[in-house]
Write an enzyme that holds these catalytic residues in place. Sequence first.
Site, PDB file in Angstrom:
ATOM      1  N   LEU A  33       0.891  -1.212   0.075  1.00  0.00           N
ATOM      2  CA  LEU A  33      -0.010  -0.064  -0.230  1.00  0.00           C
ATOM      3  C   LEU A  33       0.789   1.338   0.150  1.00  0.00           C
ATOM      4  O   LEU A  33       1.740   1.496   0.695  1.00  0.00           O
ATOM      5  CB  LEU A  33      -0.917   0.024   1.316  1.00  0.00           C
ATOM      6  CG  LEU A  33      -1.902  -1.243   1.602  1.00  0.00           C
ATOM      7  CD1 LEU A  33      -2.775  -1.030   2.491  1.00  0.00           C
ATOM      8  CD2 LEU A  33      -2.551  -1.415   0.145  1.00  0.00           C
ATOM      9  N   HIS A  37      -3.647   4.460  -2.391  1.00  0.00           N
ATOM     10  CA  HIS A  37      -4.306   3.478  -1.645  1.00  0.00           C
ATOM     11  C   HIS A  37      -5.139   4.021  -0.602  1.00  0.00           C
ATOM     12  O   HIS A  37      -6.171   3.876  -0.417  1.00  0.00           O
ATOM     13  CB  HIS A  37      -3.831   2.210  -1.320  1.00  0.00           C
ATOM     14  CG  HIS A  37      -3.221   0.989  -2.423  1.00  0.00           C
ATOM     15  ND1 HIS A  37      -2.029   0.946  -2.460  1.00  0.00           N
ATOM     16  CD2 HIS A  37      -3.896   0.579  -3.460  1.00  0.00           C
ATOM     17  CE1 HIS A  37      -1.502   0.243  -3.406  1.00  0.00           C
ATOM     18  NE2 HIS A  37      -2.807  -0.120  -4.073  1.00  0.00           N
ATOM     19  N   LYS A 151      -5.479   5.603 -12.262  1.00  0.00           N
ATOM     20  CA  LYS A 151      -4.207   5.078 -12.785  1.00  0.00           C
ATOM     21  C   LYS A 151      -4.491   3.948 -13.822  1.00  0.00           C
ATOM     22  O   LYS A 151      -3.905   3.926 -14.933  1.00  0.00           O
ATOM     23  CB  LYS A 151      -2.976   4.833 -11.779  1.00  0.00           C
ATOM     24  CG  LYS A 151      -1.945   4.672 -12.464  1.00  0.00           C
ATOM     25  CD  LYS A 151      -0.719   4.387 -11.500  1.00  0.00           C
ATOM     26  CE  LYS A 151      -0.817   2.971 -10.824  1.00  0.00           C
ATOM     27  NZ  LYS A 151      -0.633   1.606 -11.617  1.00  0.00           N
ATOM     28  N   MET A 186       1.902   7.068  -8.124  1.00  0.00           N
ATOM     29  CA  MET A 186       2.167   5.991  -7.166  1.00  0.00           C
ATOM     30  C   MET A 186       1.560   4.736  -7.647  1.00  0.00           C
ATOM     31  O   MET A 186       0.552   4.637  -8.215  1.00  0.00           O
ATOM     32  CB  MET A 186       1.555   6.610  -5.989  1.00  0.00           C
ATOM     33  CG  MET A 186       2.202   7.716  -5.268  1.00  0.00           C
ATOM     34  SD  MET A 186       1.309   7.992  -3.521  1.00  0.00           S
ATOM     35  CE  MET A 186       2.473   9.425  -3.291  1.00  0.00           C
ATOM     36  N   ARG A 189       4.757  -1.207  -7.695  1.00  0.00           N
ATOM     37  CA  ARG A 189       5.887  -1.477  -8.394  1.00  0.00           C
ATOM     38  C   ARG A 189       7.051  -0.516  -8.078  1.00  0.00           C
ATOM     39  O   ARG A 189       8.183  -0.761  -8.537  1.00  0.00           O
ATOM     40  CB  ARG A 189       5.390  -1.452 -10.069  1.00  0.00           C
ATOM     41  CG  ARG A 189       4.576  -2.869 -10.171  1.00  0.00           C
ATOM     42  CD  ARG A 189       4.246  -2.699 -11.727  1.00  0.00           C
ATOM     43  NE  ARG A 189       3.067  -3.534 -11.756  1.00  0.00           N
ATOM     44  CZ  ARG A 189       3.047  -4.860 -12.316  1.00  0.00           C
ATOM     45  NH1 ARG A 189       4.499  -5.199 -12.582  1.00  0.00           N
ATOM     46  NH2 ARG A 189       2.055  -5.409 -12.554  1.00  0.00           N
TER      47      ARG A 189
END
Length: 282
Positions: A33, A37, A151, A186, A189
């Site tokens: 997270l 998130h 995203k 963000m 990964r």
Amino acid sequence: MLVFKNKADLATHLKPFWAARKSIGFVPTMGALHQGHLSLLDAAAKNNTVTVISIFVNPTQFNNPEDLVKYPRTLAADIQKIEKQNPAVVIYAPEVADLYRPNEKAAPFSFDGLEFQMEGKFRPGHFDGVGTVVKKLFEIVQPTNAYFGEKDFQQLQIVKKLVSKYKIPVNIVSCPIHREVNGLAMSSRNERLSDTERKDAALIYKTLQQVKLKFGTKSAKEVSDWVTKVFQNHQTFTLEYFEIADESTLKTCFRKSKNKKYRAFIAVFVNNIRLIDTISLN
């Protein structure tokens, strides 16, 4: 802080909320997270009686087995972040066996062509896996509202189509992209990037910002050709795809229309770490 490892215990906890028709907000995640998130959790908590977050690395949506193995799993740290943010959030963190039967594969889905664009071209079977796990999670949690970040805009459209086609009674709420200070979207990964790679990856969003400006006066092909040259000149990156597409159908834009909304989509490898981003062009 309540953490449930199996759907039966989670259902027992949620039954009183279902019975009283209280609103349930749901944030499905694969863990690792970040602030993006947590912003989804904030949105859910503000507008629902109870908020549930799932943390589950879904094996059926990975077409690359190596990517599944390398995907970050940080459950203990994730729980700490959630507890610090909002200890009232309910966590569902199942093992694979709680969601899938032995040797169960992703179910086949039709999303009216949305699944064949962009990510679907380069990740065969990916959206069958997404549809399979999201449908299972919706059936388990029975949320009133489910929150997804923009995203993964193609995934967002896929989930909306899933809800529409299967008449699942949940409202899908799209939330803005959260970005790092340098503009990098963000992503879980990002944790695999070195400090230098993370700094260099700011080029992705800077390029999208220029795309938005250029699209006002240039054709989609001219803009696409320019993006290709930008990344050819930076050896750190390998451009997998860049697309300007209709927001609703996700089909590639060949000629602009005043009556349509367009969005730019990009996927880039930075030292074998795959990053995606998107920007509205209207």
